[in-house]
Write a protein that holds these residues in place. Structure first.
Motif, PDB file in Angstrom:
ATOM      1  N   PHE A 138       1.850  -4.469  -2.391  1.00 56.20           N
ATOM      2  CA  PHE A 138       1.937  -3.268  -1.578  1.00 56.20           C
ATOM      3  C   PHE A 138       2.143  -3.538  -0.146  1.00 56.20           C
ATOM      4  CE2 PHE A 138      -0.213  -1.140  -4.668  1.00 56.20           C
ATOM      5  CZ  PHE A 138       0.471  -0.352  -5.607  1.00 56.20           C
ATOM      6  N   GLY A 139       2.148  -4.744  -0.222  1.00 53.70           N
ATOM      7  CA  GLY A 139       2.654  -5.397   1.387  1.00 53.70           C
ATOM      8  C   GLY A 139       1.464  -6.357   2.148  1.00 53.70           C
ATOM      9  N   THR A 140       1.574  -7.210   3.118  1.00 53.91           N
ATOM     10  CA  THR A 140       0.521  -7.616   3.317  1.00 53.91           C
ATOM     11  C   THR A 140       0.265  -7.358   4.827  1.00 53.91           C
ATOM     12  OG1 THR A 140       2.549  -9.071   4.598  1.00 53.91           O
ATOM     13  CG2 THR A 140       2.163  -9.942   2.328  1.00 53.91           C
ATOM     14  N   ASP A 141       0.329  -7.085   5.458  1.00 48.55           N
ATOM     15  CA  ASP A 141      -0.044  -5.992   6.418  1.00 48.55           C
ATOM     16  C   ASP A 141      -1.553  -5.702   5.391  1.00 48.55           C
ATOM     17  OD1 ASP A 141      -0.218  -5.958   9.318  1.00 48.55           O
ATOM     18  OD2 ASP A 141      -0.780  -3.863   8.578  1.00 48.55           O
ATOM     19  N   LYS A 142      -2.502  -5.349   6.754  1.00 51.74           N
ATOM     20  CA  LYS A 142      -4.489  -4.880   6.256  1.00 51.74           C
ATOM     21  C   LYS A 142      -3.767  -3.218   5.697  1.00 51.74           C
ATOM     22  CE  LYS A 142      -6.956  -8.686   5.920  1.00 51.74           C
ATOM     23  NZ  LYS A 142      -5.814  -9.817   5.699  1.00 51.74           N
ATOM     24  N   ALA A 143      -2.991  -3.123   6.298  1.00 51.53           N
ATOM     25  CA  ALA A 143      -2.575  -1.481   6.298  1.00 51.53           C
ATOM     26  C   ALA A 143      -1.773  -0.754   5.334  1.00 51.53           C
ATOM     27  CB  ALA A 143      -2.525  -0.861   7.882  1.00 51.53           C
ATOM     28  N   ASP A 144      -1.163  -2.169   5.013  1.00 58.03           N
ATOM     29  CA  ASP A 144       0.372  -1.512   4.080  1.00 58.03           C
ATOM     30  C   ASP A 144      -0.450  -0.604   2.542  1.00 58.03           C
ATOM     31  OD1 ASP A 144       1.926  -2.389   5.608  1.00 58.03           O
ATOM     32  OD2 ASP A 144       1.893  -4.267   4.921  1.00 58.03           O
ATOM     33  N   PRO A 145      -1.763  -1.612   2.055  1.00 57.74           N
ATOM     34  CA  PRO A 145      -1.956  -0.906   0.956  1.00 57.74           C
ATOM     35  C   PRO A 145      -2.324   0.316   0.739  1.00 57.74           C
ATOM     36  CG  PRO A 145      -2.663  -3.144   1.094  1.00 57.74           C
ATOM     37  CD  PRO A 145      -2.211  -2.906   2.346  1.00 57.74           C
ATOM     38  N   ALA A 146      -2.615   0.838   2.076  1.00 56.16           N
ATOM     39  CA  ALA A 146      -2.844   1.969   2.120  1.00 56.16           C
ATOM     40  C   ALA A 146      -1.791   3.224   1.941  1.00 56.16           C
ATOM     41  CB  ALA A 146      -4.008   2.505   3.334  1.00 56.16           C
ATOM     42  N   ARG A 147      -0.780   3.066   2.723  1.00 57.66           N
ATOM     43  CA  ARG A 147       0.361   3.789   2.916  1.00 57.66           C
ATOM     44  C   ARG A 147       1.023   3.341   1.470  1.00 57.66           C
ATOM     45  NH1 ARG A 147       0.413   0.938   8.918  1.00 57.66           N
ATOM     46  NH2 ARG A 147       1.565  -0.426   8.040  1.00 57.66           N
ATOM     47  N   ASN A 148       0.973   2.595   0.870  1.00 57.74           N
ATOM     48  CA  ASN A 148       2.171   2.170  -0.008  1.00 57.74           C
ATOM     49  C   ASN A 148       2.506   2.429  -1.717  1.00 57.74           C
ATOM     50  OD1 ASN A 148       4.089   1.230   1.840  1.00 57.74           O
ATOM     51  ND2 ASN A 148       3.813  -0.275   1.823  1.00 57.74           N
ATOM     52  N   ALA A 149       0.156   2.102  -1.497  1.00 58.13           N
ATOM     53  CA  ALA A 149      -0.251   2.136  -2.805  1.00 58.13           C
ATOM     54  C   ALA A 149       0.088   3.634  -4.107  1.00 58.13           C
ATOM     55  CB  ALA A 149      -1.647   1.334  -3.252  1.00 58.13           C
ATOM     56  N   HIS A 150      -0.133   4.641  -2.786  1.00 56.96           N
ATOM     57  CA  HIS A 150       0.467   6.072  -3.838  1.00 56.96           C
ATOM     58  C   HIS A 150       1.486   6.460  -4.530  1.00 56.96           C
ATOM     59  CE1 HIS A 150       4.096   7.076  -1.290  1.00 56.96           C
ATOM     60  NE2 HIS A 150       3.703   6.571  -0.370  1.00 56.96           N
ATOM     61  N   LYS A 151       2.580   4.959  -4.303  1.00 53.25           N
ATOM     62  CA  LYS A 151       3.468   5.215  -5.770  1.00 53.25           C
ATOM     63  C   LYS A 151       2.766   4.982  -7.132  1.00 53.25           C
ATOM     64  CE  LYS A 151       6.763   3.448  -1.348  1.00 53.25           C
ATOM     65  NZ  LYS A 151       7.016   2.023  -1.100  1.00 53.25           N
ATOM     66  N   MET A 152       2.094   3.972  -6.922  1.00 50.41           N
ATOM     67  CA  MET A 152       1.881   3.718  -8.306  1.00 50.41           C
ATOM     68  C   MET A 152       1.278   4.752  -9.513  1.00 50.41           C
ATOM     69  SD  MET A 152      -1.334   0.334  -9.576  1.00 50.41           S
ATOM     70  CE  MET A 152      -2.951   0.593  -8.366  1.00 50.41           C
ATOM     71  N   GLU A 153       1.447   5.572 -10.626  1.00 51.17           N
ATOM     72  CA  GLU A 153       0.638   5.786 -11.247  1.00 51.17           C
ATOM     73  C   GLU A 153      -0.115   5.156 -12.685  1.00 51.17           C
ATOM     74  OE1 GLU A 153       1.945   9.134 -11.665  1.00 51.17           O
ATOM     75  OE2 GLU A 153       3.317   9.074 -10.779  1.00 51.17           O
ATOM     76  N   VAL A 154      -1.160   6.355 -12.037  1.00 51.09           N
ATOM     77  CA  VAL A 154      -2.524   5.183 -12.943  1.00 51.09           C
ATOM     78  C   VAL A 154      -2.983   6.600 -14.151  1.00 51.09           C
ATOM     79  CG1 VAL A 154      -3.290   3.956 -11.205  1.00 51.09           C
ATOM     80  CG2 VAL A 154      -4.188   6.873 -11.414  1.00 51.09           C
ATOM     81  N   ARG A 155      -2.247   7.288 -14.450  1.00 56.21           N
ATOM     82  CA  ARG A 155      -2.700   8.088 -15.777  1.00 56.21           C
ATOM     83  C   ARG A 155      -0.723   7.987 -16.166  1.00 56.21           C
ATOM     84  NH1 ARG A 155      -7.675  10.024 -17.096  1.00 56.21           N
ATOM     85  NH2 ARG A 155      -8.930   8.688 -15.897  1.00 56.21           N
ATOM     86  N   PRO A 156      -0.712   7.532 -17.323  1.00 54.16           N
ATOM     87  CA  PRO A 156      -1.903   6.892 -18.368  1.00 54.16           C
ATOM     88  C   PRO A 156      -1.928   5.658 -17.939  1.00 54.16           C
ATOM     89  CG  PRO A 156       0.002   7.375 -19.795  1.00 54.16           C
ATOM     90  CD  PRO A 156       0.372   8.490 -18.578  1.00 54.16           C
ATOM     91  N   TRP A 157      -2.446   5.026 -18.348  1.00 52.63           N
ATOM     92  CA  TRP A 157      -3.852   3.487 -18.119  1.00 52.63           C
ATOM     93  C   TRP A 157      -4.139   3.341 -19.652  1.00 52.63           C
ATOM     94  CZ3 TRP A 157      -2.167   1.555 -13.331  1.00 52.63           C
ATOM     95  CH2 TRP A 157      -2.535  -0.046 -13.771  1.00 52.63           C
ATOM     96  N   THR A 158      -3.296   2.507 -20.225  1.00 54.37           N
ATOM     97  CA  THR A 158      -3.962   1.036 -20.977  1.00 54.37           C
ATOM     98  C   THR A 158      -4.596  -0.280 -20.320  1.00 54.37           C
ATOM     99  OG1 THR A 158      -2.174   0.811 -22.447  1.00 54.37           O
ATOM    100  CG2 THR A 158      -3.279   2.749 -23.239  1.00 54.37           C
ATOM    101  N   VAL A 159      -5.939  -0.586 -21.042  1.00 55.62           N
ATOM    102  CA  VAL A 159      -5.951  -2.103 -20.564  1.00 55.62           C
ATOM    103  C   VAL A 159      -6.175  -2.486 -22.108  1.00 55.62           C
ATOM    104  CG1 VAL A 159      -7.819  -3.171 -20.052  1.00 55.62           C
ATOM    105  CG2 VAL A 159      -7.318  -0.748 -18.794  1.00 55.62           C
ATOM    106  N   ARG A 160      -5.176  -4.009 -22.460  1.00 58.45           N
ATOM    107  CA  ARG A 160      -4.981  -5.042 -23.304  1.00 58.45           C
ATOM    108  C   ARG A 160      -6.200  -5.692 -23.175  1.00 58.45           C
ATOM    109  NH1 ARG A 160       0.124  -4.652 -26.511  1.00 58.45           N
ATOM    110  NH2 ARG A 160      -0.588  -6.783 -26.389  1.00 58.45           N
ATOM    111  N   VAL A 161      -7.550  -5.888 -24.439  1.00 57.53           N
ATOM    112  CA  VAL A 161      -8.049  -7.046 -24.529  1.00 57.53           C
ATOM    113  C   VAL A 161      -7.981  -7.895 -25.536  1.00 57.53           C
ATOM    114  CG1 VAL A 161     -11.357  -7.317 -24.368  1.00 57.53           C
ATOM    115  CG2 VAL A 161      -9.558  -4.715 -23.243  1.00 57.53           C
TER     116      VAL A 161
END
Lengths: 227, 311
Positions: free
Chosen positions: B82-105
């Motif tokens: 989401f970016g290499t500046d320390k403040a970038d993730p907090a600015r940009n991560a909202h674009k990521m959908e975290v539902r539905p979410w599955t984890v394959r093991v």
């Protein structure tokens, strides 16, 4: 006040100098206020270290841009801003170094020595800073007179090496995202490339100049006007 | 005439005691899960906070050191996608959908499976684990994670005897994440015994609430005795392997980032001194501890190994 840009009056130049002075001071004031207001993020020491370093680099590049700008625009008085720009670059470098010594390392001389010897990006940054000192020290008219124009000029050509060191310092510092160092490196390449090109043009011009006329041979040509 | 008087409840309808108890247990946990689910769904700071608290139990593995400020924990992040500046993730991560979410093991396991995130939230009781976090860049924090031991998940899939390593593959979506810098998706890895260590946590929350996206929602790894980059964020695949898996930073600069990357003040890094660290919020640096202060628990994992060689 003469507002003509080509040959501004002394008053206009003073006004320009005042504006440039204020602009150069702005980043430092901004950081100081941010520090005061605790508005520099979670790691304020990192923020001011980075910012002072980056402004040093920007001011170095701006200083190096004066000559090309002057040649392209014909605004020869721009040269009269160059000393101030160079001294501001030095002031930011000094701030950058002081922040490192004091806030980052808290005068832990062992750690500082290790950093300089062991970490290439610090070695090259330190070298750039040390090389800037004689330039700042000889930036006054007295030093120019004392050294003589030619020696002064060759000493101050070390600014090219300093700028390269400064870009490398930044490049080696970043972990992976070289976007910004690459931008500064490109700007520096253009600024230095222009000088190389001009030098080459000058060399060709001199080669193509016909030898002095026969009747002037062995005659003393007085370059200094009689008093 | 014998009259059969039917019992009030036929025996077939009576729930066996063990099942009955399991169900109570399930309900209690799914309560947690629902709340956590709601929190993950909305992603949300601010006003809704009170209703999104995760039910947790405290852990004896927590440090008693003062916590880093929440703003620092959720606003000063390395999440390069989401970016290499320390403040970038907090600015940009909202674009990521975290539902539905599955984890394959998958990989060398007896029962490979896909887990829905809600299932994972109910897999084991959620614990609050207050850990020191030491970044390879020379700064550190104290973070109150919420999660459960990775071992609890690995037990479910029954690792085979041939499994020696665990690889973590994280979410990568080029539409919302940057394309260059590292070789995406970001991958990380642990030796199986490191993965099974009780300190190794799968975190789903921080500060008592669901993980903010910039911290690696909805599920991330936390390995407190290793440099922070080992703790992969937003995990989608966990793969058990026989060979040491390739890891993102190691591929990028092998001389700088080893597979192990244990916090070690004696192993220098070309860019940062690892002898000291700045705790975020403090002015002066402090000495860095071996294994980030977890030597007592983890040093035995590396007995007989040259940690300068296996950095």
């Amino acid at each position: 006040m003469n507002l003509s840009l080509r040959s501004p009056s002394a008053g206009t130049i003073v006004a320009f100098k005042a504006i440039v002075f204020a602009l150069c001071l702005l980043p430092a004031v901004n950081l100081a206020l941010g520090w005061q207001a605790n508005a520099l993020g979670a790691n304020p020491i990192e923020t001011i270290t980075r910012a002072s370093g980056e402004w040093t680099l920007r001011l170095l590049l701006i200083t190096l841009a004066v000559t090309p700008l002057r040649r392209f625009s014909g605004l020869h008085w721009l040269l009269r801003l160059r000393r101030m720009l160079g001294l501001f670059a030095f002031a930011y470098a000094l701030g950058h170094f002081a922040i490192y010594l004091w806030l980052d390392q808290f005068f832990d001389w062992n750690a500082i020595a290790l950093d300089i010897l062991d970490r290439p990006f610090i070695t090259v940054g330190f070298a750039a800073f040390v090389l800037l000192i004689p330039l700042a020290a000889t930036s006054n008219s007295f030093a120019i007179r004392r050294l003589g124009g030619r020696r002064w000029q060759s000493l101050h050509r070390s600014v090219y090496a300093i700028a390269i060191f400064a870009v490398v310092h930044f490049w080696w510092l970043v972990k992976a995202d070289i976007g910004r160092p690459l931008l500064y490196a490109s700007i520096l390449a253009v600024l230095l490339g222009l000088r190389g090109w001009w030098r080459e043009l000058e060399r060709r011009r001199q080669l193509s100049v016909p030898p002095p006329a026969k009747h002037l041979e062995k005659k003393v040509i007085r370059l200094v006007p009689r008093q | 005439m014998l009259i059969h008087k039917p019992a009030d409840v036929p025996p077939s309808e009576i729930t066996p005691r063990s099942l009955f108890e399991r169900r109570r247990n399930f309900l209690a946990r799914s309560g947690t899960g629902l709340v956590a689910g709601a929190a993950l769904w909305h992603g949300l700071p601010g006003a809704a906070r009170a209703s999104t608290r995760l039910q947790t139990v405290p852990s004896a593995l927590s440090t008693t050191e003062p916590l880093s400020e929440r703003d620092a924990v959720t606003g000063y992040n390395n999440f390069y996608e989401f970016g290499t500046d320390k403040a970038d993730p907090a600015r940009n991560a909202h674009k990521m959908e975290v539902r539905p979410w599955t984890v394959r093991v998958e990989g060398l396991v007896g029962k490979p499976r896909r887990f829905d995130i809600d299932e994972l939230l109910r897999l084991a009781p959620l614990e609050e684990r207050i850990y020191r976090l030491r970044c390879v860049e020379g700064w550190s924090m104290v973070v109150p994670w919420v999660g459960f031991p990775l071992a609890a998940l690995l037990k479910e899939v029954e690792p085979l005897g041939s499994a020696k390593y665990v690889e973590f593959v994280t979410h990568y979506d080029p539409k919302i994440m940057i394309r260059d810098v590292l070789d995406w998706p970001y991958t990380e890895g642990l030796r199986l015994d490191e993965a099974l260590h009780p300190l190794t946590l799968l975190a789903v929350g921080v500060y008592g609430e669901a993980l903010p996206k910039q911290n690696g929602a909805p599920l991330r790894l936390v390995v407190p005795w290793k440099y922070g980059f080992k703790s992969a964020k937003s995990i989608v695949t966990i793969r058990l392997t026989e060979k040491e898996p390739a890891t993102a930073w190691n591929k990028f600069a092998p001389q700088e980032y080893g597979f192990y990357s244990n916090v070690n003040p004696e192993v220098r890094h070309p860019r940062w001194s690892q002898a000291t660290e700045r705790r975020i919020g403090e002015l002066r640096k402090r000495p860095t501890q071996m294994f980030n202060g977890y030597a007592e628990q983890v040093a035995s994992l590396y007995q007989g190994m040259d940690l300068k060689k296996f950095y």
